[in-house]
Scaffold this active site. Structure first.
Site, PDB file in Angstrom:
ATOM      1  NE  ARG A 126      -2.641   0.839   3.526  1.00 36.13           N
ATOM      2  CZ  ARG A 126      -3.413   0.646   4.587  1.00 36.13           C
ATOM      3  NH1 ARG A 126      -4.686   0.317   4.438  1.00 36.13           N
ATOM      4  NH2 ARG A 126      -2.924   0.754   5.812  1.00 36.13           N
ATOM      5  CE  LYS A 228      -3.250   4.352   7.375  1.00 38.48           C
ATOM      6  NZ  LYS A 228      -4.588   4.887   7.625  1.00 38.48           N
ATOM      7  CD  GLU A 264     -11.953   5.819   4.521  1.00 36.90           C
ATOM      8  OE1 GLU A 264     -11.681   5.390   3.391  1.00 36.90           O
ATOM      9  OE2 GLU A 264     -11.144   5.872   5.449  1.00 36.90           O
TER      10      GLU A 264
HETATM   11  C1  COI Z   1      -4.839   2.850  11.460  1.00 37.57           C
HETATM   12  O1  COI Z   1      -5.860   2.221  11.709  1.00 37.57           O
HETATM   13  O2  COI Z   1      -3.728   2.320  11.541  1.00 37.57           O
HETATM   14  C2  COI Z   1      -4.887   4.234  11.017  1.00 37.57           C
HETATM   15  O3  COI Z   1      -3.992   4.638  10.350  1.00 37.57           O
HETATM   16  C3  COI Z   1      -5.980   5.133  11.433  1.00 37.57           C
HETATM   17  C4  COI Z   1      -5.451   6.316  12.165  1.00 37.57           C
HETATM   18  C5  COI Z   1      -6.435   7.426  12.077  1.00 37.57           C
HETATM   19  C6  COI Z   1      -5.130   5.982  13.580  1.00 37.57           C
END
Ligand code: COI
Length: 380
Positions: A126, A228, A264
């Protein structure tokens, strides 16, 4: 500095990963110890931590992994350094133009003492896809996974006792090269740090109360919502803080074109259950391709549920039997209520939930209690 035989190094040497990577890890750890002269930790567990009340706050751990990519588009061999602040040019690409990606993965301690990672290769892939979208160089899958392993092992004393939480591992890829005109940076830094965590939401494992926001959108078609990127997260702070002020746990976002389909939640993916069908929004570039999301889809199908990835209208959300969210930080969280346009609906909670069935199976695999027929677990 002479490297004395310490339990820390012996612990690293005795890892059960392949002999080749164990040799590499030991050499890198030794070189990190020489260059940074960190305190060598002897204890099995970090002191002065209330393992029963971890929550999701940052706790500074001992080491982080660091590697740079300047010339030839390849990342140098990374090394463990003491956890600490970074020095950055004010003109760094990440500071000026948001050239940055993050990942999240976890290390857990099984009841049999094994230290386990969950699908770190998927985070690596990813990150590579995200890097391509953001015009950044990215580390190889092997380097990424090795960096996650090294960071987990070096910070082993911060991995909570079995059942008390996990070591949340945060890989970062940032444009650190200075750049004034709008253009990709010429230098990238790949970093991995870690913090012990418990439940993500302050509710703990109690059902969440979510708020559907139809004013703010997380992303739009053609944007970077499917990767991300750090730029996806600051814009949701405003709706998130507003919702929290009103007592909600998190926000559900709708698509920005029709304002009709759920996408989401600020921190996780979302699923609905109606009858014996589980549905979740399909990933069409505006929804993060969650690793927990896709693992839950596989587990659910194997358990005999019908799973649909498709457009899910907000009206269906309001009529669902059950709703739950998934994410690395969140794991699987049951939703107790949703509020949309002034109307609040409550869902079934308690025993026999689909979400709890899936949660138990997923966590069972993650902690080494349930057979991992998928080969998802990495024993470090
Ligand atoms: C995760 O679930 O690892 C994330 O990156 C979400 C984050 C907003 C804590």
């Amino acid at each position: 500095m002479m490297i004395r035989q310490s339990p820390f190094l012996l612990g690293l040497i005795q890892t059960s990963i392949s002999k080749v990577s164990a040799r590499c890890l030991t050499a890198q750890a030794a070189s990190a110890l020489q260059e940074n002269e960190p305190m060598i930790r002897h204890e099995e567990y970090a002191a002065d931590i209330d393992w029963n009340n971890l929550g999701f706050g940052l706790r500074q751990t001992d080491y982080m992994y660091k590697s740079k990519c300047t010339k030839n588009n390849t990342f140098e061999q990374g090394q463990l350094v003491n956890y600490g602040n970074l020095e950055l040019s004010p003109a760094a690409g990440v500071l000026n133009y948001g050239q940055g990606l993050f990942e999240g993965t976890k290390a857990v301690r099984g009841e049999d003492g094994r230290l386990l990672l969950f699908r770190p290769d998927q985070n690596a892939i990813r990150m590579q896809i995200g890097a391509e979208r953001m015009c950044m160089q990215s580390p190889s899958i092997e380097q990424f996974v090795d960096a996650v392993k090294q960071t987990a092992l070096a910070n082993k004393r911060w991995i909570p006792p079995p059942g008390k939480g996990s070591l949340y591992i945060r890989p970062l890829l940032i444009g650190t090269g200075p750049i004034l005109g709008l253009s990709p940076a010429h230098e990238y830094t790949f970093l991995v740090y870690a913090s012990p965590v418990g439940n993500y939401f302050k509710e703990g494992t109690a059902p969440l109360n979510l708020y559907v926001n139809n004013e703010f959108h997380r992303t739009t078609r053609g944007g970077a919502g499917g990767v991300k990127s750090i730029t996806n997260y600051a814009p949701v702070l405003k709706p998130l803080l507003r919702a929290k002020e009103q007592g909600f746990s998190d926000v559900v976002y709708l698509d920005s074109v029709h304002k009709k389909y759920i996408e989401e939640v600020s921190s996780c993916n979302i699923f609905i259950v109606k009858g014996d069908v589980i549905s979740t929004p399909s990933t069409v570039g505006t929804i993060l391709e969650g690793i927990t999301r896709k693992s839950i889809i596989d587990i659910a199908r194997d358990l005999g549920y019908k799973v649909e990835e498709r457009l899910v209208a907000v009206d269906e959300l309001m009529e669902a039997d059950e709703v739950f969210t998934t994410g690395t930080a969140v794991t699987v969280a049951t939703v107790g209520s949703i509020t949309y346009n002034g109307r609040r609906v409550a869902y079934r909670t308690g025993d026999g939930l689909v979400s709890q069935n899936l949660f138990k199976r997923l966590v069972g695999i993650q902690v080494g209690k349930v057979e991992d027929k998928y080969n998802w677990i990495v024993d470090i």
